[in-house]
Every structure is written in structure tokens, then in C-alpha cells.
Design an enzyme around this catalytic site. Sequence first.
Site, PDB file in Angstrom:
ATOM      1  N   TRP A 105      -0.796  -0.310   5.449  1.00 27.95           N
ATOM      2  CA  TRP A 105      -1.818  -0.559   6.487  1.00 27.95           C
ATOM      3  C   TRP A 105      -1.396  -1.548   7.507  1.00 27.95           C
ATOM      4  CZ3 TRP A 105      -4.308   3.480   7.651  1.00 27.95           C
ATOM      5  CH2 TRP A 105      -4.871   4.409   6.525  1.00 27.95           C
ATOM      6  N   ASP A 175      -7.086  -7.919   9.031  1.00 23.88           N
ATOM      7  CA  ASP A 175      -7.608  -6.598   8.621  1.00 23.88           C
ATOM      8  C   ASP A 175      -7.995  -6.877   7.390  1.00 23.88           C
ATOM      9  OD1 ASP A 175      -7.997  -4.307   7.864  1.00 23.88           O
ATOM     10  OD2 ASP A 175      -6.121  -3.218   7.956  1.00 23.88           O
ATOM     11  N   LYS A 199     -15.010   1.291   3.785  1.00 22.88           N
ATOM     12  CA  LYS A 199     -14.556   0.892   2.395  1.00 22.88           C
ATOM     13  C   LYS A 199     -15.704   0.025   1.964  1.00 22.88           C
ATOM     14  CE  LYS A 199     -10.782   2.593   3.879  1.00 22.88           C
ATOM     15  NZ  LYS A 199      -9.784   1.873   4.644  1.00 22.88           N
TER      16      LYS A 199
END
Length: 363
Positions: A105, A175, A199
Amino acid sequence: MSNYNRVFNFSAGPSMLPLEVIEKVAKDLPNYNGTGQSVMEMSHRSKEYQQIIDDAEANLRTLMNIPDNYKVLFLQGGGTLQFSMVPINLLRNSKKADYIVTGQWAKKAAEEATKFGDIKVVASSEEATYTYIPKVGKEDFRPDADYVYICTNNTVFGSHYPYLPETGDIPLVADMSSSILSEEVDVEKYGLIWAGAQKNVAPAGVTIAIIREDLIGHAPKETPIYLDYKTHADNGSMYNTPPCFSIYVAGEVFKYLLANGGIKAIHEYDVKKATLLYDYIDGSGFYKAPVNKEDRSIMNAVFVTGDEALDKEFIAKAREEGLINLAGHRALGGMRASLYNAVPLEGVEALIDFMERFKNQHK
Ligand SMILES: *Cc1c(COP(=O)(O)O)cnc(C)c1O
């Protein structure tokens, strides 16, 4: 209380939500709070919905102890849109930004950012399949960088920063998609924190951004209106129709966490679950967790048997027992047990029990 024949779901996202929240949402669905309608059907301009979003923001501020000079934004476009919005909005002076690449990511974020400015990868653990978090300090960053970017918890590879890089006056962007609400964070150490909700917070559809006010309002003139943080900050995340239902469920999760001891309590619970699993893996003489011990994630535990065919069998057999979504990311293989806040301790115990039986049949 029925368990509805629910499975233990170890998905990396979308993932488990607290059963109490699901039950409350289900109960309130046909007629929310005497309004005669569900939140799915409600105008986002109604006073009832305004209350829902205001409460969600206020409760998140309490949970995370967010200072007043930070805006809380509820955005769409998933985590992926933040890979673009961050550089568009924050490359405001030198147009330079420094990225630490600790997984897929962060790598995607850095690649996307190169469209907008001078991006330097100051450290990466790619050469070791992202099994550790590089040690990076102030001397590693360009002094005129507009921001430094990290991904605090690496969902795919199962690692987590054991420290926070010192960036001095350079705003730190994080993030936190797969670690938000699993540990206390000092928001003031960051210029911008963002997280996709699917998530550890809510159903997919909303992305939370927590941004220091002085970082808002620097996007270039030609920036599409939706991609400018200022649009959302000036309009209380209601410039256009927000992801109403996801924000509502997120708000219910915030209330649930506050009523159960806040982040401190859920963090202890998460540590307990993860420690149980990692200790079992390390002592098993059969399974292996490839990530450096001090860099291991309490949210996503990655492990292998060392034999790909056996891993596949493990995943299929576990599924038959109601232990689902244990396959590693398609880029990595092996197994991954995501142990987000709503995954119960009993789920981890059931997993370990299965692992022991599987081992005994195959060692
Ligand atoms: C899932 C995830 C993303 C991507 O989120 P999307 O909403 O699917 O775009 C980004 N960063 C991290 C750390 C993630 O876990």
C-alpha cells in the site's frame, strides 16, 4: 443471545464488526429513532442525519483525543483515492515528498504521488519481502520536503511500526487504514491521518481523514472540487451526499468502543489475541511467522507452513470449520489471520485449536 451461526471471519477487509453493533443497526433499521424510516432512506440534509454525523465526529474526537485544530473528514473513494489526494493537497511548496515503503500500500501511494511531484523513497524493505520496518530518522528526510509519508500497519505483509519516525517540522502523513482504533495515537505528531473504514471501523464506503487545519487550502486551482480537502472541511463532509450509512455504522462502532473502555481497553484485548497466536506459532515447530518479532502487527498476522500445497489445504480445512478468509494476500500466498477489534478472543482460540490438530495430522 443467538450467535446466528456466525463464522469467525479473519478477512483483511471488509471484516468483522462487533455483533452488538450489527444487532443494534438491525433493530433500528426499519424505523430509526422514531423517524419512521431507515438511515438508508434518510435525507442527508435532515436534522436527524445531521445529528448522526455530528455524533459520529464528536465520538471519534473523544476516542482518539483529536485536538481542535484538526478537521475530521468523512470521504469516499476508498483508501486508494487518498494516494492521489495526499500529494495533490500537500505538495504545496517544494513539491517534494519523502515516502517510506514498507508494503504494497505504501508502494502504491508512492507510485501514484510521482504523478504530482518529486517523490523520494527514503527507505524500503521490499528487498526482504517487507518483513521488517526500516529505521529512519530526521537525517534521512529532505529538509524542504512538503511531507513524509508512512503506512503504520502493513495489512498485506503483517508488519507495524514499532516507533514513529522523527520528522521535525515536516508534516507526517500516515495511512492507518488497518490500525486505526486499535492503539492510542498522539494525533499531534501527525499532519494528516487517514483510514479506509472497512478494516477496523465500518462497512466499506467511507474514508476518514484527520487533518491539521494549516494543511488545508493549498491544492492547485485546477484541482477537481471533490479532491480538495478544503471542499469537505468547509462543508462538514456534506458538500455532496456523503456515504450516509457507512458513517452511521462507524458512529455506532465509536459509541460501542467508548462504552467498553475506549481504545486503551480494545488495545489490550487486541494485544492479548495477537500474543496468543504469535506465541503459538513461534512455539509450534511447524508454522512460521516471517515478520521480524518487534515489527509484527497485532491486526494482521501472517504465517506459513513452508509448503504451498499444505498452506492451501490448511485454508480449505479451516474454512470447513467456520474459520474463514485465512488465505494470505494474493500477492504473497501463505496464511493471514486478520485480528481486528471485532474478532473475538474465542475466534483466536478456535484457530489455534485447529492449527494444533492440523499440525498433528501433517508433521
Ligand atoms: C485496504 C488498504 C488500502 C486500500 O483501501 P481501498 O479502500 O481498497 O482503496 C490502503 N492502505 C491500507 C493500509 C489498506 O489496508
